[in-house]
Each structure stands twice: as C-alpha cells, then as structure tokens.
Design an enzyme around this catalytic site. Sequence first.
Site, short mmCIF file in Angstrom:
data_model
loop_
_atom_site.label_atom_id
_atom_site.label_comp_id
_atom_site.label_asym_id
_atom_site.label_seq_id
_atom_site.Cartn_x
_atom_site.Cartn_y
_atom_site.Cartn_z
N GLY A 113 0.79 -1.24 0.00
CA GLY A 113 0.00 0.00 0.00
C GLY A 113 0.82 1.28 0.00
N GLY A 114 2.15 1.15 0.10
CA GLY A 114 3.00 2.33 0.26
C GLY A 114 3.27 3.07 -1.04
N LYS A 125 5.27 2.21 -4.44
CA LYS A 125 6.69 2.08 -4.14
C LYS A 125 7.26 0.77 -4.70
CE LYS A 125 9.89 2.26 -0.25
NZ LYS A 125 10.00 2.30 1.22
N LYS A 387 13.99 2.09 2.75
CA LYS A 387 13.19 3.22 3.21
C LYS A 387 13.75 4.56 2.72
CE LYS A 387 10.49 0.70 5.89
NZ LYS A 387 9.15 0.35 5.38
#
Length: 489
Positions: A113-114, A125, A387
């Site tokens: 979901g990012g 992503k 990240k």
Amino acid sequence: MGQLTDLFRSLRSIHKQHFKSATTGVATKNMRNELNRLVNTVSDPKTRKAFDTEMQSFFYLFTRYLAEKAQSKELDWDRIKSPAADQIVPYDDLPKTADPSILNKLAVLKVNGGLGTSMGMTGAKSALEVKDDMTFLDLTVRQIEHLNTTHRVDVPLILMTSFNTHEDTLRIIKKYANQQLRITTFNQSRYPRIDKETLLPLPHSATDDKSKWYPPGHGDLYNALMHSGVLDQLLAEGKEYLFVSNSDNLGAVVDQRILQHMVDTGAEFIMEVTDKTKADVKGGTLIDYDGTVQLLEIAQVPSEHTEEFKSVRKFKIFNTNNLWINLKALKRIMENEGMELEIIVNPKVTEDGVSVIQLETAAGAAIRHFKNAKGINVPRSRFLPVKSCSDLLLIKSDIYSLEHGQLVLNPNRMFGTTPVIKLGDHFKKIAQFQKRFKKIPKIIELDHLTVTGDVYFGRNVTLRGTVIVVANEGQRIDIPDGCVLENSE
C-alpha cells in the site's frame, strides 16, 4: 432562582469522568450521524453496502479510541517485562530440513500500500527499480516462481494494496500474466481522516478527494482479508498458512525452516524478530505483559519511558513485520472474538493546515490473540528494507548479487556486516539520486560513507574504508570517473 442554583451545584459536582463520558457520547453520536450521511452519498446499492461495512469498522475503531481516551487507558510500565526464553525461539533451533510438500498449504502476502513519498515517488513504491533493472515486485514474483517450479508446488502471491496504489498495481501485474504463479490483489480499507478539533470526518461525500482519506495501517490486514473474501478463498483452496511481509523488505523470502517449525509446533502465529542495533531504536518490540506476548510500538510508550524503550538493555529485539499466520486460527478469531488491536494515533497536518488524526493499527499486534504464538529471532539478512536512497545505494551496489530474485551477500565481502551509508538531503529524492550517480560505486571494501551537500559521482568510482565527502554551501564536488577514495575526508 433556587432551582437554577441547585442545577449549577449539581452540574459542578459531576465527576470529571462523567464529563468525559458525556463528551464521548456527543462525539460518538455526531460521528455516527456524519458517517450515515457519508454512506447515503453512495447511490449504487452494492457499493453502498461495502462502503457501509467499511464505515462500521471505522466507527468501531473510533468509539474504542474515545473510550480509551476517556479512561486514560495506558500500559502499566511496571508490568512490562522482556519476553521469556520460551517466547522467542533462536533461528538456529529450527529444524534443519523441511518437507517441501507443505509449501502447497502456503500463500504469500505482500503489504503493497506504500507510495514511497519520502523518496520522492508518486506511484506504488513496489514499482521502483531496485536491482539489475528489476522492481520490488519483479523480485518477489521471481522468488515465488522459482519456489513453485523447483518444488512443483502452487504458492500464490497476494497483494494487499491501498486506494493509493490499487490502480497502479493492477496495471503493473498485467506483465506477469504468463508467469508460473497466481496473483490475487485486494484493497485494504479506506477510512476518513478525523478533524482534531471537531472530531468529525474530513470528507463530506464518499467520492471526496484522496487527501481526506487514509489507509489505516497494516493492522487492517485481518479485516480486509475477511471483508474482501480472500480469506475464505484461500481456505477453500486448502491453504493453511500465510507469510506476510512489507513489499519493500527485500530480505523477506519464504523460509521453509520457519514454516516447518510452525507446522511441527502448532504455533498459530509467528513474528520474525531480529537483534536491535542503533538504527532500529524506533522499531516495535515483543514484550511479556501479564504472561502474554504482546507487540509494543513506540507510539504506545509514555514519553518519560521513550529512552528506555530505545535502549538495547531491556528490549534487545525488534519486529521485522515478517509474520506467519495460521489461516484457520485467523478465521476462528475473526468470527468469535474479533481482532481488537492496539490503536496507534497518527497526528498529521493537511496541505491546507488542518490538524487531523488517523487511527491506525499494526499487524504484529495480533500476536496476543493467537494460541501458542511466539517470536523467532532471525538473522539480520531477513530484514533488508528500502526506506531511503541510502538503503537503495547499498542494495544496488556490488555488496549484493541476485539469485532467483533473492539478494545474496557478495562472498568477497570480508565482514558479515554491511557498510553504514548516510547520504545527505541532496540525495533524498530518487530523481536526485539517479542524477548524482552516473554509475553505482564499487563498495565491497567500504565500512562507512557520509555524503553531504552538492556532490556528483562519476563512473567506476571505488570507495574503501571510511569515506566522508562534504561539499560546503555554494560549493559543488565532482568525483571523477575511475577515482578511488580510501579512508578519505
């Protein structure tokens, strides 16, 4: 007049708790009315029913939040203990061999979901190219396909998307149509952001702008699996175990030894944890709370205990968010007691300056609902999240190579640890990162790299030992092609 005086007197004597309950009651009623109004903005009956179910789940979370706030419900810090020895299993104690046929009972789920906004991305992503022109999703597909063809099994891939990434994901997975695996996608919930002042939902209609909604964290996984029908579909196909991980964790590959241990011991839930380092101080940890294993997130820690939470003395491990779940047990819990997870309040400010709150939950918090649940202390190699662009540089470099979609540490690397890389703000966004490296440097003998300011790297640059490159304000540094930097500042 006497009656009024009596009224004021009795009002003053209302206990503070009652006042809180009264306010809670008003806020609950107002929220319910607004949600009903939102539901009524949907004209299609089928869509309205699904949206209504979603809003009911949100409303339940909201009422729990208000009730906990009114009771000032917090963890009693003195009752928190480090987990007992039998609650965390060392990886080396797992069975050395595994029966590959049990893979037929496994499904793999990636939390997809990012958006990668912190790296300057606009789409999903998982569509970012991370190694050898392959994206996160390409690598996952390659791994599972290899597993299926090698062992002649059928492990399906499930992608949990958010309303931010759903369309993007559907478009991307078309290219895997001829691969040796089945891909199922489902959308996690979409909840309304809450105005911090009024405690009312930000959107006024179900079709309001994306910015007024939020995906409520990966703890929503259980609700979404249930409501989408995917849980029942998996059980109908004879799947009994689900391996869940974040799509940006490149270390989260199917581990047959962990699966075998789960089958042998009857553990209904396994959380992979790993030893904490200075880089992991904010990661959630497993605790023993009154004899049960629970997840403790930094957002739940009272401010006076934050430093203690971050230290390695009491909390030596952290949650990788690689989770193994028994699907029959999950179905039982969802149907009987339901899946109440600790609420994480995430305060945000909208682009037009409105303070809002998002009520979220973490998937790992479900550990306390399952029987015989435990942590397994896995090697650090199973936790390789991307990240930031600093993480990306490490993954793209010669420190790792790819084997069937899996990252493998270069055998020429003299130390078991990977180098520490700190790229400054000029490298924060992916477009900047790509512009500043003509080619990724060779870093097989690097220990530490810090780059600050306006710096560009040429081709075939080699970095060794500790390298610190600082361009002062208004200065630009170009590192020439073929340059070797060793222990240089």
